[in-house]
Design a protein around this motif. Structure first.
Motif, PDB file in Angstrom:
ATOM      1  N   SER A  52       0.820  -1.210   0.000  1.00 19.80           N
ATOM      2  CA  SER A  52       0.000   0.000   0.000  1.00 19.80           C
ATOM      3  C   SER A  52       0.856   1.264   0.000  1.00 19.80           C
ATOM      4  O   SER A  52       0.484   2.278  -0.605  1.00 19.80           O
ATOM      5  N   GLU A  53       2.013   1.230   0.655  1.00 17.68           N
ATOM      6  CA  GLU A  53       2.884   2.410   0.651  1.00 17.68           C
ATOM      7  C   GLU A  53       3.430   2.678  -0.751  1.00 17.68           C
ATOM      8  O   GLU A  53       3.490   3.838  -1.187  1.00 17.68           O
ATOM      9  N   THR A  54       3.810   1.629  -1.473  1.00 17.26           N
ATOM     10  CA  THR A  54       4.283   1.807  -2.853  1.00 17.26           C
ATOM     11  C   THR A  54       3.168   2.337  -3.738  1.00 17.26           C
ATOM     12  O   THR A  54       3.399   3.207  -4.596  1.00 17.26           O
ATOM     13  N   VAL A  55       1.947   1.837  -3.539  1.00 12.66           N
ATOM     14  CA  VAL A  55       0.813   2.312  -4.332  1.00 12.66           C
ATOM     15  C   VAL A  55       0.578   3.800  -4.081  1.00 12.66           C
ATOM     16  O   VAL A  55       0.370   4.586  -5.030  1.00 12.66           O
ATOM     17  N   SER A  56       0.618   4.213  -2.844  1.00 14.21           N
ATOM     18  CA  SER A  56       0.368   5.624  -2.513  1.00 14.21           C
ATOM     19  C   SER A  56       1.478   6.525  -3.035  1.00 14.21           C
ATOM     20  O   SER A  56       1.214   7.601  -3.589  1.00 14.21           O
ATOM     21  N   ARG A  57       2.729   6.091  -2.875  1.00 14.40           N
ATOM     22  CA  ARG A  57       3.863   6.952  -3.224  1.00 14.40           C
ATOM     23  C   ARG A  57       4.105   7.007  -4.726  1.00 14.40           C
ATOM     24  O   ARG A  57       4.355   8.088  -5.278  1.00 14.40           O
ATOM     25  N   GLU A  58       4.036   5.879  -5.414  1.00 10.39           N
ATOM     26  CA  GLU A  58       4.450   5.838  -6.812  1.00 10.39           C
ATOM     27  C   GLU A  58       3.297   5.854  -7.803  1.00 10.39           C
ATOM     28  O   GLU A  58       3.532   6.041  -8.994  1.00 10.39           O
ATOM     29  N   LEU A  59       2.064   5.690  -7.321  1.00  4.69           N
ATOM     30  CA  LEU A  59       0.933   5.656  -8.252  1.00  4.69           C
ATOM     31  C   LEU A  59      -0.094   6.744  -7.950  1.00  4.69           C
ATOM     32  O   LEU A  59      -0.441   7.555  -8.819  1.00  4.69           O
ATOM     33  N   ILE A  60      -0.580   6.762  -6.720  1.00  5.76           N
ATOM     34  CA  ILE A  60      -1.640   7.719  -6.399  1.00  5.76           C
ATOM     35  C   ILE A  60      -1.122   9.151  -6.448  1.00  5.76           C
ATOM     36  O   ILE A  60      -1.777  10.047  -7.020  1.00  5.76           O
ATOM     37  N   ALA A  61       0.052   9.396  -5.854  1.00  7.27           N
ATOM     38  CA  ALA A  61       0.584  10.767  -5.838  1.00  7.27           C
ATOM     39  C   ALA A  61       0.803  11.321  -7.242  1.00  7.27           C
ATOM     40  O   ALA A  61       0.376  12.459  -7.540  1.00  7.27           O
ATOM     41  N   PRO A  62       1.414  10.603  -8.183  1.00  6.60           N
ATOM     42  CA  PRO A  62       1.540  11.149  -9.548  1.00  6.60           C
ATOM     43  C   PRO A  62       0.195  11.339 -10.240  1.00  6.60           C
ATOM     44  O   PRO A  62       0.010  12.300 -10.999  1.00  6.60           O
ATOM     45  N   LEU A  63      -0.769  10.444  -9.981  1.00  6.69           N
ATOM     46  CA  LEU A  63      -2.074  10.563 -10.638  1.00  6.69           C
ATOM     47  C   LEU A  63      -2.851  11.770 -10.128  1.00  6.69           C
ATOM     48  O   LEU A  63      -3.627  12.375 -10.874  1.00  6.69           O
ATOM     49  N   LEU A  64      -2.665  12.123  -8.846  1.00  7.10           N
ATOM     50  CA  LEU A  64      -3.397  13.267  -8.297  1.00  7.10           C
ATOM     51  C   LEU A  64      -2.956  14.580  -8.931  1.00  7.10           C
ATOM     52  O   LEU A  64      -3.690  15.580  -8.877  1.00  7.10           O
ATOM     53  N   ALA A  82      -0.001   8.209 -23.368  1.00 10.55           N
ATOM     54  CA  ALA A  82       1.385   8.671 -23.283  1.00 10.55           C
ATOM     55  C   ALA A  82       1.612   9.527 -22.048  1.00 10.55           C
ATOM     56  O   ALA A  82       2.658   9.426 -21.380  1.00 10.55           O
ATOM     57  N   GLN A  83       0.630  10.356 -21.700  1.00 14.38           N
ATOM     58  CA  GLN A  83       0.773  11.209 -20.531  1.00 14.38           C
ATOM     59  C   GLN A  83       0.764  10.390 -19.239  1.00 14.38           C
ATOM     60  O   GLN A  83       1.560  10.640 -18.332  1.00 14.38           O
ATOM     61  N   LEU A  84      -0.110   9.380 -19.176  1.00 20.31           N
ATOM     62  CA  LEU A  84      -0.140   8.537 -17.984  1.00 20.31           C
ATOM     63  C   LEU A  84       1.144   7.732 -17.854  1.00 20.31           C
ATOM     64  O   LEU A  84       1.676   7.563 -16.756  1.00 20.31           O
ATOM     65  N   ARG A  85       1.654   7.266 -18.967  1.00 24.87           N
ATOM     66  CA  ARG A  85       2.884   6.482 -18.931  1.00 24.87           C
ATOM     67  C   ARG A  85       4.040   7.328 -18.400  1.00 24.87           C
ATOM     68  O   ARG A  85       4.865   6.861 -17.607  1.00 24.87           O
ATOM     69  N   SER A  86       4.117   8.590 -18.843  1.00 27.30           N
ATOM     70  CA  SER A  86       5.210   9.455 -18.374  1.00 27.30           C
ATOM     71  C   SER A  86       5.066   9.780 -16.900  1.00 27.30           C
ATOM     72  O   SER A  86       6.055   9.943 -16.193  1.00 27.30           O
ATOM     73  N   ARG A  87       3.834   9.861 -16.399  1.00 28.03           N
ATOM     74  CA  ARG A  87       3.642  10.173 -14.983  1.00 28.03           C
ATOM     75  C   ARG A  87       3.895   8.953 -14.092  1.00 28.03           C
ATOM     76  O   ARG A  87       4.207   9.102 -12.915  1.00 28.03           O
ATOM     77  N   LEU A  88       3.730   7.753 -14.641  1.00 25.22           N
ATOM     78  CA  LEU A  88       3.855   6.542 -13.833  1.00 25.22           C
ATOM     79  C   LEU A  88       5.194   5.836 -14.015  1.00 25.22           C
ATOM     80  O   LEU A  88       5.348   4.690 -13.622  1.00 25.22           O
ATOM     81  N   ALA A  90       7.829   6.080 -12.498  1.00 23.29           N
ATOM     82  CA  ALA A  90       8.496   5.724 -11.242  1.00 23.29           C
ATOM     83  C   ALA A  90       8.124   4.322 -10.784  1.00 23.29           C
ATOM     84  O   ALA A  90       8.853   3.687 -10.012  1.00 23.29           O
ATOM     85  N   ALA A  91       6.972   3.843 -11.252  1.00 27.25           N
ATOM     86  CA  ALA A  91       6.535   2.496 -10.869  1.00 27.25           C
ATOM     87  C   ALA A  91       7.261   1.467 -11.729  1.00 27.25           C
ATOM     88  O   ALA A  91       7.286   1.567 -12.952  1.00 27.25           O
ATOM     89  N   GLY A  92       7.872   0.476 -11.100  1.00 26.06           N
ATOM     90  CA  GLY A  92       8.574  -0.565 -11.846  1.00 26.06           C
ATOM     91  C   GLY A  92       7.610  -1.537 -12.498  1.00 26.06           C
ATOM     92  O   GLY A  92       6.447  -1.667 -12.101  1.00 26.06           O
ATOM     93  N   GLU A  93       8.069  -2.238 -13.536  1.00 22.53           N
ATOM     94  CA  GLU A  93       7.295  -3.249 -14.239  1.00 22.53           C
ATOM     95  C   GLU A  93       5.954  -2.690 -14.701  1.00 22.53           C
ATOM     96  O   GLU A  93       4.891  -3.226 -14.402  1.00 22.53           O
ATOM     97  N   LEU A  94       5.994  -1.599 -15.431  1.00 21.30           N
ATOM     98  CA  LEU A  94       4.781  -0.960 -15.929  1.00 21.30           C
ATOM     99  C   LEU A  94       4.443  -1.536 -17.304  1.00 21.30           C
ATOM    100  O   LEU A  94       5.267  -1.524 -18.216  1.00 21.30           O
ATOM    101  N   HIS A  95       3.224  -2.057 -17.428  1.00 17.10           N
ATOM    102  CA  HIS A  95       2.772  -2.645 -18.689  1.00 17.10           C
ATOM    103  C   HIS A  95       1.390  -2.096 -19.027  1.00 17.10           C
ATOM    104  O   HIS A  95       0.654  -1.622 -18.147  1.00 17.10           O
ATOM    105  N   CYS A  96       1.052  -2.202 -20.300  1.00 16.49           N
ATOM    106  CA  CYS A  96      -0.247  -1.738 -20.781  1.00 16.49           C
ATOM    107  C   CYS A  96      -0.995  -2.917 -21.385  1.00 16.49           C
ATOM    108  O   CYS A  96      -0.410  -3.729 -22.112  1.00 16.49           O
ATOM    109  N   THR A  97      -2.282  -3.036 -21.105  1.00 13.95           N
ATOM    110  CA  THR A  97      -3.085  -4.132 -21.619  1.00 13.95           C
ATOM    111  C   THR A  97      -4.498  -3.653 -21.903  1.00 13.95           C
ATOM    112  O   THR A  97      -4.993  -2.717 -21.262  1.00 13.95           O
TER     113      THR A  97
END
Length: 507
Positions: A52-64, A82-88, A90-97
């Motif tokens: 949950s800490e990784t989710v808050s720090r590396e995902l929720i904070a950039p999305l806000l 493209a904009q979401l990818r550039s903001r995210l 910081a999160a490792g193992e980022l994939h799109c599906t």
């Protein structure tokens, strides 16, 4: 089998439809967290699997930092992905599906799914955060000299331990999922250019052909892919030591990692692999050869000793020296059972004590097994139920069984022992010889992923015998075993024999 827990349904551009679909697939579970943001984005993960800490720090904070109007503008311009990818980033193992099934698989693996209104795709970020066991000393395959680390129940931890041993780009790892309900990750590891490509293809075919509900341990896989499922002898090895797996891969074997267990499967194998230990290669070759010969002798003793005692005391008393015969006759004078019943009582009693020592709590388990063996053995002799010689025979048989490094071979030896005891009680030495020859014929007929079980002895290959029954010096082991390695069979260059300064090697 690489099936998925859900039908392959494409994601919708509507955020509400995607969330409804994921809720339907994941069910009404309290640990499934759906976090909707005011800007039209949402995150889905499982509490306890994702950090949950990784989710808050590396995902929720950039999305806000993405406003609702900016998101709508980017969606209309087709630049939202493209904009979401550039903001995210910081999160490792980022994939799109664009598949709901792939999104569910990511969530069940401890990842987080990021959805946005107006985007018909989803981002999956690796955010695993479950509790895992630390790398510890091996429990079942201990060595005096050598690495003190073992595999754990986490697949990526295990593959990283292997990567530390083999730092080569030719090390290949192929991952697939097996189990309709468990969706267990299984990794196939081999070294390109050394392993037989035909063996790799065949093993992968067998793995992909498994269609079952659950895979909870590597033994599930072993029973589905072994060559001779009705044989008591194993045709695949298992180990919890990273150095043993690395050594096997360097000889041309293929490893099967299963998420959730520290035991890794190795194949193809020969019978001689089961009587070898990792420590054989961490000490001098003469000492390793001596210990190996002790293991082979102990393996034979663990199968034959009780049967020989039964056959000689029942049918072939003339084979014993007179003094020994008189001593045994005096011991058996008050025993009311024949030698076969006496041996069966002691063997079954020892098997019960062995199982009790394993299943009892660790605090009292060793005490139960030791005290039970001493008290029951002494009481049985004093009561006249068994002879003292039989206690010695059974005890030495059990000790010999413990010398064998591979547990699955010790179990096979125990099963064969009972069969030979029955043959000895009915046919004497002729029954033992017939049973042992039948076992050898059966072993000669076995294959492990197509490799003869008794190679390099049958068929005979003299160069590979340098590391089968004996262990020759390292500088003589120039080639990898024939039958396992294909392609690059050369392990080292010529002229590696050490010599003092000023003297030519070999002189």
């Amino acid at each position: 089998m690489t099936g998925s827990p859900a039908n392959e349904a494409p994601l919708s551009p509507a955020l509400a439809d995607n969330l409804d679909e994921l809720r339907r697939l994941l069910g009404d579970s309290d640990d499934v967290v759906v976090r909707q943001l005011d800007n039209g984005c949402a995150l889905v993960y499982i509490d306890g699997l994702a950090d949950s800490e990784t989710v808050s720090r590396e995902l929720i904070a950039p999305l806000l930092s993405l406003g609702k109007e900016e998101r709508e503008s980017l969606a209309r311009a087709g630049e939202l992905e493209a904009q979401l990818r550039s903001r995210l980033l910081a999160a490792g193992e980022l994939h799109c599906t664009d598949s709901s099934a792939a999104a569910v698989n990511a969530v069940l693996d401890g990842g987080t799914v990021i959805l946005a209104d107006g985007l018909g795709e989803a981002f999956t970020a690796g955010t695993p955060g479950w509790e895992r066991r630390a790398v510890e000393e091996p429990k079942t395959q201990t060595v005096v000299r050598g690495p003190k680390e073992s595999f754990t129940e986490t697949l990526r931890t295990n593959t990283s331990l292997l990567r530390r041993k083999i730092r080569s780009p030719k090390l290949r790892l192929q991952t697939l999922r097996i189990g309709r309900m468990t969706q267990t990750q299984v990794a196939l590891a081999y070294i390109d250019g050394i392993a037989d490509e035909g063996v790799v293809r065949e093993l992968k075919r067998r793995l992909e052909g498994i269609d079952t509900d659950s895979i909870l341990e590597s033994s599930y896989i072993e029973e589905f892919i072994e060559d001779s499922p009705y044989s008591p002898l194993p045709t695949l090895a298992n180990t919890e030591r990273p150095d043993a797996v690395a050594a096997g891969l360097l000889e041309g074997q293929v490893a099967v990692f299963v998420d959730g267990t520290p035991f890794v499967l190795l194949g193809p194998v020969t019978f001689f692999n089961f009587l070898q230990s990792s420590e054989d290669y961490y000490q001098r070759y003469d000492i390793a050869t001596f210990i190996r010969l002790i293991r082979y002798g102990s393996f034979v003793v663990s199968m034959l000793l009780p049967a020989l005692y039964i056959a000689i005391t029942t049918f072939h008393q003339e084979m014993l020296p007179t003094t020994l015969l008189i001593s045994l006759a005096a011991q058996r004078e008050g025993v009311p059972f024949p030698a076969f019943v006496e041996a069966m009582i002691m063997e079954v009693t020892f098997e019960v004590l062995r199982e009790a020592g394993i299943r009892m709590p660790r605090v009292v388990g060793p005490a139960i097994s030791i005290v039970g063996a001493l008290v029951l053995g002494q009481a049985a002799v004093q009561a006249g139920l068994v002879s003292a010689a039989m206690v010695i025979v059974v005890s030495f048989t059990a000790i010999s069984n413990f010398v064998i490094p591979a547990l699955n071979v010790t179990v096979a030896a125990r099963l064969v022992r009972f069969i030979l005891m029955i043959l000895a009680a009915t046919l004497g030495l002729f029954g033992i010889v017939a049973g042992f020859m039948t076992l050898l014929i059966h072993m000669a007929s076995l294959r492990s992923l197509g490799v003869p079980y008794l190679s390099p002895l049958a068929p005979l290959n003299l160069s590979s015998l340098k590391d089968a029954i004996v262990r020759m010096p390292w500088w003589t082991l120039k080639r990898r075993p024939q039958g396992l390695a294909h392609g690059n069979r050369r392990r080292q260059k010529d002229g590696m024999m050490p010599s003092p300064p000023g003297r030519k090697p070999g002189s």
